[in-house]
Write an enzyme that holds these catalytic residues in place. Structure first.
Site: not given
Length: 784
Positions: A487-489, A528, A734, A736-737, A739
């Site tokens: 779902g996160q892309g 993440s 970049a 992770g974001v 969670e």
């Protein structure tokens, strides 16, 4: 700032059409033909009991039953971090609903009918349902064989106790810090268990063919990890890693529940008893609640000392985690929090004891936030209470203590570059923190709350990512990776990275779901970390392919490599504007030389990434000396709430959240994660609650009695803010974001309610009933 063509743009999801049209197939959608068998699990009706006997004779007589299996068929243990669990219970059950046996039949009806005929005799044993009671003197020992369990070297089980792991932090001089403090606040916070509530049920289908090949189709966040655990657990049957294949179709939500191995190993094991036939194991909603991972509960005792100017002098944090009957994954939640329970603050003197404790409740495991939501509920509540005592603004006390680049973490490593102070400033401005709130209704109180947050990926030091990239004849690309889009892309962002390096539009890039036979290794889609870890691998694979392209064109067209570049699916030259070569003209078939021979061939890219600077080699008594975490993602959030004094009902008017993504590779996806995380956080703080009776049986394993929010509960306004302070080793900066957005929601809502009504609630969930009763009690006390 570099001008990217694909990175930093909100590209359309590459899997969007497939999902919105219903073309996407999930595990339960797959057609396995008329030979498909169905397994029904027999579950134990006790939270703790010895198994005296199992009689399967009546079940075996049922028409269409093919096999009945029990623990004696699979006396093999398994576990990701600690091997403390068996495929089926052996001599005892340790939680209500633990699997004892399974019936395999040609129809689901026959399997269910026969499962009810399996007779099991038990001898009930004393049970322990509370982590604090589980470590009290004289408590029933739930795992007498703990000292013999295999585990990762950075776990420290305490034999002959119910403590499966104890993570310690000792930094500075804690007692001197308390002596130097002008004010000390001490209290206990309670956070219960929660369910993941993913839309899709757990599902697994396994086939053990007559050649000894085991294939498992599973709704999974961890296909390669599952392959490893299946192969290790079933090795006594002669199964090797290259005999096991895990295929992961689309996943309908995970939030950690489909990480590691839970029910999937049942399908894998059962299949070996009915070779040549696929076997399906499918959970229902009720089992989703009580027989998959649950979020761990925790009792957190927190003591913080500060100076009158708000500076933290010392912190002592004792966390007693209800990890359930088996901790093979949940112990790492405890470990991760133990390393980070100072929160996003500069704390020179710290003592942290994070205890992973066995209880007779269902196994705890990974859940979005991985323990950070739980400990920050207490920590960020504490910060507001300290600010209130010092008559200091809650934002200012956080700004004064917020960790900066180069400050030392709890385990002594230097903090990575971050935009925490930028996030504080951005949220303070957007929420209009200093603007007074006025209610026109005497029964409605309005309040504001603020919270910081941080989280590091909780990974082994050798967690790796890899990618194969292959071109097709039309210069379209297939990316072979083993991360999962839950779902996160993920699929889209990986396509954007390849597009950026190879000048091919994302519409011509297909990111493939994992098949462990075909797709290269990925540790898991958790923590993440896949945008960062797998993103680096994809970028390396794309650069590898680009370098092959440039080298081929250079040696066949006699052009210097440094003059060649890719643009619009073409190779171009800086010194000859008229030169261009379409990728599709040579990417597979090569380039014909003047002598009529062809040079080159199919372009294949390869990329591997592992953070080679991480280490768990630290003093187990202090945790100093290692570098267990790769980096932290940080942020800040604030809320405005209305509270009905008569009913306790909370209405959230506005939430602002800022998160430092390093570089937002796809801004709309980051904003979507913020909005989704905010809503999930609201659900845990205001609505959700797992209820267990005195037997350890869950009383509300359904959406009628286990409350989650609806569209009517969405805040009036959610403002996502993206901060970008690059992560040096992240793809394009970049980190992770996924969670993080839900982590601050519980404390900031608690702080806003306190701001509105002057009541401090130290246990979750903060229901309307609890608010109403606490407020009425405070009014009574104030009138005396």
């Amino acid at each position: 700032m570099q001008n990217y063509q694909h990175i930093g743009h909100s590209a359309v999801r590459v899997d969007g059409k497939e999902k919105v049209t219903g073309a996407a197939l999930y595990t339960d959608d797959l057609d396995f033909g008329p030979n498909l068998l169905y397994a029904e699990v027999v579950e134990g009706p006790h939270a703790h009991a010895m198994i005296l006997s199992i009689d399967t004779s009546e079940a075996e007589k049922v028409h269409d039953v093919v096999a009945v299996v029990t623990g004696k068929d699979f006396p093999y243990n398994f576990g990701l971090y600690m091997k403390d669990r068996y495929i089926f219970a052996q001599d005892r059950v340790r939680f209500f609903g633990e699997q004892i046996a399974a019936v395999v039949a040609r129809t689901p009806h026959a399997a269910l009918k026969a499962a009810k005929l399996v007779k099991v005799n038990y001898k009930p044993l004393p049970k322990v349902l509370c982590p604090v009671e589980a470590i009290a003197e004289g408590a029933e020992l739930l795992h007498p064989n703990l000292k013999n369990y295999q585990h990762v070297p950075w776990f420290f089980p305490q034999p002959d106790t119910n403590i499966a792991h104890h993570r310690k932090i000792r930094k500075g001089n804690v007692e001197k810090g308390f002596d130097d403090a002008d004010f000390v606040l001490e209290d206990t916070y309670n956070v219960p268990r929660y369910s993941h509530c993913a839309i899709e049920y757990h599902a697994a289908v396994a086939k053990y063919d007559l050649s000894g090949r085991l294939t498992v189709w599973a709704s999974s966040q961890s296909p390669h990890t599952q392959r490893n655990l299946f192969a290790n657990a079933l090795a006594p049957l002669g199964i090797k890693h290259n005999d096991v294949r895990v295929i992961a179709p689309h996943v309908g939500g995970g939030f950690g529940s489909k990480a590691g191995v839970t029910m999937e190993i049942l399908a894998a094991a059962i299949a070996t008893k009915v070779p040549g036939n696929p076997v399906k194991v499918l959970w229902n909603r009720e089992r989703e609640f009580y027989n998959t991972y649950q979020r761990l509960g925790v009792v957190a005792k927190l003591k913080i000392g500060v100076k009158n100017d708000g500076r933290i002098t010392t912190l002592k944090h004792d966390l007693f985690w209800d990890a359930g009957a088996y901790v093979e994954y949940g112990a790492n939640v405890v470990n991760a929090v133990g390393l980070s329970a100072i929160g996003p603050y500069k704390v020179d003197n710290a003592s942290i004891d994070s205890y992973c404790i066995y209880t007779n409740l269902p196994p705890g495991g990974p859940y979005r936030g991985f323990g950070y939501s739980e400990f920050l509920f207490g920590l960020e509540s504490h910060m507001n209470r300290i600010a209130k005592h010092l008559n200091m603004d809650p934002v200012e006390i956080r700004r004064r203590n917020a960790i900066k680049e180069g400050d030392l973490t709890a385990y002594g490593a230097h903090m990575n570059p971050n935009g925490l102070h930028k996030a504080i400033d951005a949220v303070e401005q957007k929420i209009q923190w200093n603007q007074p709130l006025i209610s026109n209704d005497p029964n409605i109180a309005i309040g504001k709350g603020f919270s910081l947050f941080w989280k590091a990926p909780a990974m082994p030091p050798n967690a790796a990512s890899s990618c194969f990239l292959k071109f097709n004849e039309d210069a379209s690309i297939n990316l072979l990776v083993s991360g999962m889009d839950i779902g996160q892309g993920f699929l889209t962002v990986m396509a954007q990275i390849a597009a950026e390096e190879l000048s091919v539009p994302t519409s011509k890039i297909r990111t493939e779901n994992p098949d462990t036979d075909r797709n290269p290794y990925e540790w898991q889609t958790v923590a993440s970390h896949v945008t960062w870890g797998c993103g680096n691998a994809v970028r390396k694979a794309a650069i590898d392919a680009r370098e092959q392209i440039i080298e081929l064109v250079s040696r066949t067209k006699f052009l210097p490599k440094e003059t060649l570049f890719l643009e619009n699916e073409r190779v171009k030259c800086t010194t000859d504007p008229s030169f261009e070569l379409l990728l599709k003209d040579f990417i597979i078939n090569g380039i014909q030389a003047e002598d009529g021979t062809f040079k080159g061939g199919p372009i294949l890219g390869r990329g591997v990434f592992m953070p080679e600077y991480t280490s768990t080699n630290a003093d187990p008594e202090t945790s100093q000396g290692g570098h267990p975490n790769v980096h932290y993602t940080v942020g800040a959030a604030a809320a405005i709430v209305e509270v009905d004094k008569q009913t306790g009902k909370v209405r959230i008017r506005k939430i602002v959240e800022a998160i430092d993504a390093g570089k937002a590779l796809n801004p709309s996806l980051v904003e979507g994660q913020i909005v989704g995380g905010v809503l999930q956080g609201i659900s845990t703080v205001l609505y959700e609650e797992m209820k267990f009776d005195h037997r350890g049986k869950m009383l509300n394993p359904n959406f009628t009695d286990y409350k989650i929010p609806t569209a009517l509960d969405v805040p009036d306004e959610i403002i996502p803010i993206i901060i970008e302070v690059p992560q040096p080793d992240g793809p394009y900066g970049a980190r992770g974001v996924g969670e993080h957005p839900m982590i601050p929601i519980a404390p900031l809502i608690a702080n806003a309610i306190d701001n509105a009504l002057g009541i401090r609630i130290t246990s979750m969930p903060i229901t309307a009933e609890k608010i109403c009763l606490t407020y009425l009690d405070s009014q009574k006390k104030s009138s005396i």
